[in-house]
Motif scaffolding. Structure first.
Motif, PDB file in Angstrom:
ATOM      1  N   ILE A 236       0.833  -1.201   0.000  1.00 40.71           N
ATOM      2  CA  ILE A 236       0.000   0.000   0.000  1.00 40.71           C
ATOM      3  C   ILE A 236       0.867   1.250   0.000  1.00 40.71           C
ATOM      4  CG2 ILE A 236      -1.781   1.273   1.251  1.00 40.71           C
ATOM      5  CD1 ILE A 236      -2.742  -1.294   2.419  1.00 40.71           C
ATOM      6  N   PRO A 237       0.734   2.101  -1.026  1.00 41.16           N
ATOM      7  CA  PRO A 237       1.517   3.349  -1.013  1.00 41.16           C
ATOM      8  C   PRO A 237       0.942   4.319   0.019  1.00 41.16           C
ATOM      9  CG  PRO A 237       0.101   3.244  -2.953  1.00 41.16           C
ATOM     10  CD  PRO A 237      -0.086   1.945  -2.229  1.00 41.16           C
ATOM     11  N   GLY A 238       1.840   5.037   0.659  1.00 38.58           N
ATOM     12  CA  GLY A 238       1.403   6.026   1.641  1.00 38.58           C
ATOM     13  C   GLY A 238       1.608   5.600   3.068  1.00 38.58           C
ATOM     14  N   ILE A 239       1.961   4.327   3.273  1.00 39.98           N
ATOM     15  CA  ILE A 239       2.218   3.887   4.643  1.00 39.98           C
ATOM     16  C   ILE A 239       3.665   4.207   4.988  1.00 39.98           C
ATOM     17  CG2 ILE A 239       2.351   1.893   6.177  1.00 39.98           C
ATOM     18  CD1 ILE A 239      -0.068   0.820   5.003  1.00 39.98           C
ATOM     19  N   PRO A 240       3.872   4.968   6.044  1.00 40.36           N
ATOM     20  CA  PRO A 240       5.245   5.431   6.367  1.00 40.36           C
ATOM     21  C   PRO A 240       6.147   4.298   6.832  1.00 40.36           C
ATOM     22  CG  PRO A 240       3.561   6.704   7.554  1.00 40.36           C
ATOM     23  CD  PRO A 240       2.886   5.505   6.986  1.00 40.36           C
TER      24      PRO A 240
ATOM     25  N   GLY B  16      14.370  13.098   8.497  1.00 38.66           N
ATOM     26  CA  GLY B  16      13.889  14.166   7.621  1.00 38.66           C
ATOM     27  C   GLY B  16      12.855  15.069   8.261  1.00 38.66           C
ATOM     28  N   ILE B  17      12.642  14.882   9.556  1.00 39.74           N
ATOM     29  CA  ILE B  17      11.602  15.641  10.241  1.00 39.74           C
ATOM     30  C   ILE B  17      12.089  17.032  10.605  1.00 39.74           C
ATOM     31  CG2 ILE B  17      10.216  15.703  12.362  1.00 39.74           C
ATOM     32  CD1 ILE B  17      10.318  12.538  12.159  1.00 39.74           C
ATOM     33  N   LEU B  18      13.364  17.126  10.961  1.00 41.27           N
ATOM     34  CA  LEU B  18      13.961  18.411  11.317  1.00 41.27           C
ATOM     35  C   LEU B  18      15.092  18.764  10.357  1.00 41.27           C
ATOM     36  CD1 LEU B  18      14.196  18.194  15.226  1.00 41.27           C
ATOM     37  CD2 LEU B  18      12.319  19.084  13.812  1.00 41.27           C
ATOM     38  N   LEU B  19      15.336  20.057  10.275  1.00 42.56           N
ATOM     39  CA  LEU B  19      16.474  20.562   9.520  1.00 42.56           C
ATOM     40  C   LEU B  19      17.467  21.158  10.495  1.00 42.56           C
ATOM     41  CD1 LEU B  19      17.718  21.412   6.715  1.00 42.56           C
ATOM     42  CD2 LEU B  19      16.517  23.582   7.053  1.00 42.56           C
ATOM     43  N   ALA B  20      18.752  20.857  10.296  1.00 42.11           N
ATOM     44  CA  ALA B  20      19.790  21.384  11.172  1.00 42.11           C
ATOM     45  C   ALA B  20      20.687  22.331  10.382  1.00 42.11           C
ATOM     46  CB  ALA B  20      20.609  20.248  11.761  1.00 42.11           C
ATOM     47  N   GLU B  21      20.897  23.512  10.940  1.00 45.49           N
ATOM     48  CA  GLU B  21      21.769  24.484  10.286  1.00 45.49           C
ATOM     49  C   GLU B  21      22.793  25.016  11.281  1.00 45.49           C
ATOM     50  OE1 GLU B  21      19.180  26.900   7.081  1.00 45.49           O
ATOM     51  OE2 GLU B  21      18.209  26.622   9.024  1.00 45.49           O
ATOM     52  N   LYS B  22      24.025  24.853  10.946  1.00 47.94           N
ATOM     53  CA  LYS B  22      25.081  25.298  11.859  1.00 47.94           C
ATOM     54  C   LYS B  22      25.401  26.764  11.628  1.00 47.94           C
ATOM     55  CE  LYS B  22      29.262  23.795  14.061  1.00 47.94           C
ATOM     56  NZ  LYS B  22      30.062  22.603  14.391  1.00 47.94           N
TER      57      LYS B  22
ATOM     58  N   GLU C  86       6.446  20.945   5.454  1.00 46.87           N
ATOM     59  CA  GLU C  86       5.814  20.315   4.284  1.00 46.87           C
ATOM     60  C   GLU C  86       6.040  18.812   4.288  1.00 46.87           C
ATOM     61  OE1 GLU C  86       4.303  22.598   2.709  1.00 46.87           O
ATOM     62  OE2 GLU C  86       5.412  24.407   3.274  1.00 46.87           O
ATOM     63  N   PHE C  87       7.289  18.443   4.487  1.00 46.65           N
ATOM     64  CA  PHE C  87       7.616  17.025   4.488  1.00 46.65           C
ATOM     65  C   PHE C  87       6.806  16.271   5.534  1.00 46.65           C
ATOM     66  CE2 PHE C  87      10.178  13.574   6.338  1.00 46.65           C
ATOM     67  CZ  PHE C  87      10.293  12.754   5.240  1.00 46.65           C
ATOM     68  N   LEU C  88       6.836  16.794   6.731  1.00 48.57           N
ATOM     69  CA  LEU C  88       6.186  16.113   7.844  1.00 48.57           C
ATOM     70  C   LEU C  88       4.681  15.983   7.641  1.00 48.57           C
ATOM     71  CD1 LEU C  88       6.699  14.849  10.569  1.00 48.57           C
ATOM     72  CD2 LEU C  88       6.619  17.119  11.601  1.00 48.57           C
ATOM     73  N   SER C  89       4.053  17.087   7.273  1.00 49.60           N
ATOM     74  CA  SER C  89       2.595  17.033   7.111  1.00 49.60           C
ATOM     75  C   SER C  89       2.216  16.152   5.927  1.00 49.60           C
ATOM     76  CB  SER C  89       2.023  18.442   6.954  1.00 49.60           C
ATOM     77  OG  SER C  89       2.556  19.067   5.817  1.00 49.60           O
ATOM     78  N   SER C  90       3.045  16.153   4.881  1.00 49.07           N
ATOM     79  CA  SER C  90       2.683  15.349   3.709  1.00 49.07           C
ATOM     80  C   SER C  90       2.722  13.856   4.014  1.00 49.07           C
ATOM     81  CB  SER C  90       3.599  15.682   2.533  1.00 49.07           C
ATOM     82  OG  SER C  90       4.909  15.206   2.774  1.00 49.07           O
ATOM     83  N   ILE C  91       3.646  13.455   4.881  1.00 57.15           N
ATOM     84  CA  ILE C  91       3.713  12.041   5.239  1.00 57.15           C
ATOM     85  C   ILE C  91       2.431  11.614   5.953  1.00 57.15           C
ATOM     86  CG2 ILE C  91       4.889  10.313   6.635  1.00 57.15           C
ATOM     87  CD1 ILE C  91       6.860  10.992   4.727  1.00 57.15           C
ATOM     88  N   PHE C  92       2.021  12.425   6.923  1.00 54.92           N
ATOM     89  CA  PHE C  92       0.842  12.038   7.697  1.00 54.92           C
ATOM     90  C   PHE C  92      -0.437  12.174   6.871  1.00 54.92           C
ATOM     91  CE2 PHE C  92       3.753  12.912  11.332  1.00 54.92           C
ATOM     92  CZ  PHE C  92       3.719  11.637  11.850  1.00 54.92           C
TER      93      PHE C  92
ATOM     94  N   GLY D 197      -5.549  15.005  11.280  1.00 55.69           N
ATOM     95  CA  GLY D 197      -5.484  16.067  12.281  1.00 55.69           C
ATOM     96  C   GLY D 197      -4.065  16.473  12.599  1.00 55.69           C
ATOM     97  N   PHE D 198      -3.187  15.484  12.639  1.00 51.80           N
ATOM     98  CA  PHE D 198      -1.775  15.767  12.884  1.00 51.80           C
ATOM     99  C   PHE D 198      -1.203  16.588  11.728  1.00 51.80           C
ATOM    100  CE2 PHE D 198       2.388  13.595  14.502  1.00 51.80           C
ATOM    101  CZ  PHE D 198       2.828  14.809  14.958  1.00 51.80           C
ATOM    102  N   ALA D 199      -1.487  16.156  10.519  1.00 53.03           N
ATOM    103  CA  ALA D 199      -0.996  16.880   9.338  1.00 53.03           C
ATOM    104  C   ALA D 199      -1.507  18.321   9.349  1.00 53.03           C
ATOM    105  CB  ALA D 199      -1.442  16.157   8.070  1.00 53.03           C
ATOM    106  N   ASN D 200      -2.758  18.501   9.683  1.00 54.39           N
ATOM    107  CA  ASN D 200      -3.325  19.860   9.735  1.00 54.39           C
ATOM    108  C   ASN D 200      -2.648  20.695  10.804  1.00 54.39           C
ATOM    109  OD1 ASN D 200      -5.105  19.297   7.684  1.00 54.39           O
ATOM    110  ND2 ASN D 200      -6.790  18.749   9.061  1.00 54.39           N
ATOM    111  N   ALA D 201      -2.416  20.089  11.958  1.00 58.94           N
ATOM    112  CA  ALA D 201      -1.773  20.815  13.052  1.00 58.94           C
ATOM    113  C   ALA D 201      -0.388  21.289  12.643  1.00 58.94           C
ATOM    114  CB  ALA D 201      -1.688  19.921  14.285  1.00 58.94           C
ATOM    115  N   ILE D 202       0.331  20.449  11.950  1.00 57.03           N
ATOM    116  CA  ILE D 202       1.681  20.813  11.516  1.00 57.03           C
ATOM    117  C   ILE D 202       1.620  21.960  10.520  1.00 57.03           C
ATOM    118  CG2 ILE D 202       3.683  19.998  10.218  1.00 57.03           C
ATOM    119  CD1 ILE D 202       2.801  17.124  11.391  1.00 57.03           C
ATOM    120  N   GLU D 203       0.699  21.840   9.575  1.00 50.48           N
ATOM    121  CA  GLU D 203       0.585  22.895   8.553  1.00 50.48           C
ATOM    122  C   GLU D 203       0.199  24.224   9.162  1.00 50.48           C
ATOM    123  OE1 GLU D 203      -1.911  22.137   5.277  1.00 50.48           O
ATOM    124  OE2 GLU D 203      -0.343  21.105   4.138  1.00 50.48           O
TER     125      GLU D 203
END
Lengths: 123, 123
Positions: free
Chosen positions: A23-27, A81-87, A99-105, B107-113
């Motif tokens: 099933i596509p979309g399952i993390p 890929g949930i956070l971005l780190a910048e030194k 965007e990444f995080l919300s799109s996964i869920f 709901g999680f995706a919406n909260a993040i957005e």
DNA sequence: TGTTTATTTGTGTCATCATACAAATATTAT
DNA sequence: ATAATATTTGTATGATGACACAAATAAACA
């Protein structure tokens, strides 16, 4: 019939699944594991609240754990890929990849809904 | 300054958080933990694929673990509201609670957005 | 140079968890 | 009542993970 001969099987060749199933979309379970720890989820929530990149020591002030623990949690979230780190100089600023995080869920939610039998094709 | 006197603190009074933070829509870490295990996620994916309530022994045929292990995984998913269990004679049929599950992740995706700074109010 | 501060990494400990196997429970059939 | 089957629960074990503390690394500054 998988006669369960294995008294105590080795863990090495167990979970390399990655893509979980057809099933596509399952993390990836590793992605979900990253957000399923209570401290990590609160760190993520904190970064969502402050809405600005924040350095490790400042993040740590909000949690009753050592800075080394927070650093490791941040690394786990970053590796997924949930956070971005910048030194910047000595400091490392962490921020949410919204965007990444919300799109996964959202993708997960859509995948589940698509599997729902009561849902008609175009509904 | 939280001088970290605690050499090795007890685990009992650690994670009773439940509602994680001030942001609505962020799931309980226990819920996320339920779906973050590789075997449980595959069991869930399997139930999504077959689209029908399925009994424990039939589910088990698809995984290289003991039926007792599958039974425990199903109980964890059921306790989090992810699966529904219905007993019919000897058998217990498990099925996905589609609406509940998808609504949590949506709901999680919406909260993040909503937390994303680049998102304007009405966009 | 050395010193201070921010972060990461090494390491040991305790808790939790996924698992197998055995035993208990529940339900149906003989 | 006995037997057979489905599921759950008891229990031990090995793996994983969260944590504290110490040490290492990196960068700015004296």
């Amino acid at each position: 019939m998988m006669t369960q001969i294995n008294k105590h099987l080795k863990k090495e060749q167990k979970n390399e699944d990655g893509g979980c199933c057809g099933i596509p979309g399952i993390p990836d379970p590793r992605f979900l594991k990253a957000v399923s720890d209570s401290t990590r989820l609160r760190i993520l929530a904190h970064l969502l609240e402050v809405k600005e990149p924040q350095m490790v020591s400042d993040i740590t002030k909000n949690f009753p754990v050592d800075v080394s623990v927070v650093s490791r949690h941040l690394a786990i979230l970053r590796n997924e890929g949930i956070l971005l780190a910048e030194k910047q100089g000595k400091e490392v600023y962490y921020s949410v990849r919204y965007e990444f995080l919300s799109s996964i869920f959202r993708g997960f939610a859509n995948a589940i809904e698509l599997c729902c039998p009561s849902k008609k094709k175009n509904e």
